[in-house]
Design an enzyme around this catalytic site. Structure first.
Site, mmCIF file in Angstrom:
data_model
loop_
_atom_site.group_PDB
_atom_site.id
_atom_site.type_symbol
_atom_site.label_atom_id
_atom_site.label_comp_id
_atom_site.label_asym_id
_atom_site.label_seq_id
_atom_site.Cartn_x
_atom_site.Cartn_y
_atom_site.Cartn_z
ATOM 1 N N LYS A 1 0.842 -1.201 0.000
ATOM 2 C CA LYS A 1 0.000 0.000 0.000
ATOM 3 C C LYS A 1 0.876 1.249 0.000
ATOM 4 O O LYS A 1 1.595 1.512 0.967
ATOM 5 C CB LYS A 1 -0.895 0.034 1.248
ATOM 6 C CG LYS A 1 -1.971 1.103 1.128
ATOM 7 C CD LYS A 1 -2.683 1.394 2.426
ATOM 8 C CE LYS A 1 -2.018 2.493 3.214
ATOM 9 N NZ LYS A 1 -1.979 3.803 2.541
ATOM 10 N N GLY B 1 7.168 5.235 7.837
ATOM 11 C CA GLY B 1 6.214 6.309 8.092
ATOM 12 C C GLY B 1 6.475 6.927 9.451
ATOM 13 O O GLY B 1 7.598 6.848 9.977
ATOM 14 N N THR C 1 2.429 6.054 13.984
ATOM 15 C CA THR C 1 1.824 4.975 13.184
ATOM 16 C C THR C 1 2.581 3.673 13.418
ATOM 17 O O THR C 1 1.966 2.603 13.528
ATOM 18 C CB THR C 1 1.862 5.312 11.678
ATOM 19 O OG1 THR C 1 1.448 6.655 11.494
ATOM 20 C CG2 THR C 1 0.981 4.393 10.872
ATOM 21 N N GLU D 1 10.599 1.704 9.846
ATOM 22 C CA GLU D 1 11.475 2.854 9.549
ATOM 23 C C GLU D 1 10.664 4.103 9.851
ATOM 24 O O GLU D 1 9.740 4.428 9.112
ATOM 25 C CB GLU D 1 11.896 2.833 8.076
ATOM 26 C CG GLU D 1 12.651 1.592 7.649
ATOM 27 C CD GLU D 1 14.013 1.486 8.311
ATOM 28 O OE1 GLU D 1 14.563 2.513 8.733
ATOM 29 O OE2 GLU D 1 14.518 0.355 8.419
ATOM 30 N N CYS E 1 13.221 12.126 5.544
ATOM 31 C CA CYS E 1 13.424 11.695 6.928
ATOM 32 C C CYS E 1 14.872 11.903 7.362
ATOM 33 O O CYS E 1 15.168 11.923 8.547
ATOM 34 C CB CYS E 1 13.047 10.231 7.075
ATOM 35 S SG CYS E 1 13.887 9.203 5.873
ATOM 36 N N GLU F 1 9.421 16.063 15.782
ATOM 37 C CA GLU F 1 9.654 16.081 14.334
ATOM 38 C C GLU F 1 8.686 17.051 13.654
ATOM 39 O O GLU F 1 7.481 16.964 13.850
ATOM 40 C CB GLU F 1 9.445 14.671 13.755
ATOM 41 C CG GLU F 1 9.787 14.613 12.283
ATOM 42 C CD GLU F 1 9.521 13.240 11.650
ATOM 43 O OE1 GLU F 1 8.460 12.653 11.899
ATOM 44 O OE2 GLU F 1 10.399 12.767 10.897
#
Ligand code: NAD
Length: 480
Positions: free
Chosen positions: A173, A226, A230, A248, A282, A384
């Site tokens: 996905k 992500g 999550t 990750e 990231c 973040e």
């Protein structure tokens, strides 16, 4: 309006519920295509196709996989312009960046893993003259891959290539915020002759489509990139089901600059490491620590360069700073700039939304922002932001900067700028991050382990690490 399709069992299909989500062009703020709002029925269909394809695919030789993968890579390269434009429209990133980074890297991911599997081997352990152990590394079966919006095709293929080449079948996905290039990849896979059901791409949002993959009882491994929150939710559901997990996650990376660095090279790279892809990588360094005796010199040179960066239409060839990916994210980044001000930060440049004109007037743009005067442990410096916002802070000693750099809950990547070899190695070993760049940034050798520590994730991608993740080791012990 263009409708994106799911890719299940080798075919482009509509979602079973016939329901769609809006897909926005962040440069204009307009809906420009529709995304399947898939649910657990679509995931089940994809799972069944993958399970049916698995026995044959897991037995397919490395040579056959190599040919299919190289064909996919070739087709990505042939369609570079179309894919780069699609990525730019979907994500808001400058087309010039998509053309040199995102799309070529997607092709490299297939080329790299086509070759890596031919070099992958396993261990044997002999016990005196009596017993021989050898390790089989067998595919897991059907695995799930879930990817984010910031480097859409780049990160999507970074997962599915090793998963497939290791012999698994995949239910994947992409982010619902940037689904277009994964959709275009479906047709490329069909044209390249990837057998039906080996790769299935199900579009939709996280809580419904993503969670249906994560909680599926027969999908035994999940590779996820992500946000940290999550990742925690995925772990909460997947861990009691004993699934293999690769996570990750987010980062808040330090960029540590010593006075003895190559100043010009450092400044040029620091502008990039702060604002490439609108700061939405990231690996961007969002906390910049500068040795005090060059702090003022750094501030002047850096702010001078950043203030000249023009925010523009992502599709213009000259644009270096495009749009922010979505309205939600745009508002989040602006709220952090407000927070920084409340916490006593001084905005040295940027700090606001950019109002564009004409077709772009409803797009989401933020000027590159540099902030000083904040303590290392305030929220702005701990959480973040994932946008075009950096803070700069002076330091005096290695001990002090290490304490500040390591104070966050994240540990993804870091950059060090110094020409003192001993200090570079000393700092590299003490910094809490999965990746340390010394006098460079975002240099990627695909063989190296990639990933973070602390709340930046669990496990490593890249090279054989990913092939180990996507296989189960089985020890066989033979009496001689
Ligand atoms: P996100 O966590 O919101 O979404 C990532 C993917 O997970 C999307 O496909 C989304 O639909 C899906 N998802 C969301 N909720 C889910 C759920 N409950 N169950 C299953 N799937 C779900 O992240 P994002 O906003 O797309 O990406 C930005 C984040 O990704 C940042 O935190 C960034 O640091 C991180 N990131 C990390 C790396 C890395 O390599 N460590 C690389 C790129 C981005």
């Amino acid at each position: 309006m263009q409708k994106i399709s799911n890719y299940i069992n080798g075919q482009l299909v509509e979602p079973i519920g016939q329901s769609y989500l809006d897909n926005y062009n962040p440069a204009t703020g307009n809906v420009y295509s529709l995304i399947p709002d898939s649910d657990e029925r679509d995931v089940e269909l994809a799972y069944k196709a993958a399970a049916a394809a698995y026995p044959a695919w897991s037995l397919t030789s490395a040579e056959v996989k190599f040919k299919i993968f190289m064909k996919i890579a070739e087709l990505i390269e042939q369609n570079l312009e179309q894919l780069a434009a699609a990525e730019s429209i979907d994500n808001g990133k400058p087309i010039s960046l998509a053309r040199v980074m995102d799309i070529p890297r997607a092709a490299s991911n297939f080329q790299f893993y086509a070759q890596a599997i031919t070099q992958f081997s396993s261990e044997s352990h002999q016990m005196e003259q009596s017993f021989l152990n050898y390790t089989l590394r067998q595919p897991i079966g059907v695995v799930g891959c879930i990817s984010p919006w910031n480097l859409p095709l780049y990160l999507f293929t970074w997962k599915i290539a090793p998963a497939l080449v290791a012999g698994n079948c995949v239910v994947a996905k992409p982010s619902e915020v940037t689904p277009m290039t994964a959709f275009l990849l479906s047709s490329i896979c069909i044209e390249a002759g990837l057998p039906a059901g080996v790769l299935n791409i199900v579009h939709g949002n996280g809580p419904k489509t993503g969670m249906s993959i994560v909680s599926h009882p027969h999908i035994h491994a999940i590779s996820f990139t992500g946000g940290t929150r999550t990742g925690a939710e995925i772990a909460r559901v997947a861990a009691p089901m004993f699934k293999k997990l690769s996570l990750e996650l987010g980062g808040k990376n330090p960029n540590i600059i010593f006075a003895d660095c190559d100043f010009d090279e450092m400044i040029a790279t620091t502008v990039r490491s702060s604002f490439a892809n609108q700061g939405q990588i990231c690996l961007c360094g969002s906390r910049i620590f500068v040795e005090r005796n060059i702090y003022d010199k750094f501030k002047t040179a850096f702010v001078d360069k950043v203030a000249k960066m023009k925010v523009g239409n992502p599709l213009d060839e000259s644009t270096k700073m495009g749009a922010i990916v979505s309205q939600l994210h745009f508002e989040k980044v602006l709220s952090y700039i407000e927070l920084a001000k409340e916490e006593g930060g001084k905005i040295l440049c940027g700090g606001e939304a950019v109002q564009m004109e004409g077709d772009l007037k409803n797009g989401w743009y933020i000027s590159p922002t540099v902030i000083e005067g904040l303590s290392y442990d305030c929220r702005t410096n701990q959480e973040e932001i994932f946008g075009p916002v950096v803070t700069i802070m002076p330091f005096d000693t290695e001990e002090e900067v290490l304490k500040m750099a390591n104070s966050v809950m994240y540990g993804l990547s870091s950059s060090l700028w110094t020409l003192d070899l001993k200090r570079a190695h000393r700092m590299a070993s003490l910094i809490q991050a999965g990746i340390v760049w010394i006098n460079c940034w975002l240099v990627r050798d695909l063989r190296t382990p990639f990933g973070g520590i602390k709340n930046s994730g669990v496990g490593r991608e890249g090279g054989f690490e990913a092939l180990r993740f996507f296989t189960e080791p089985k020890n066989v012990c033979l009496k001689l």
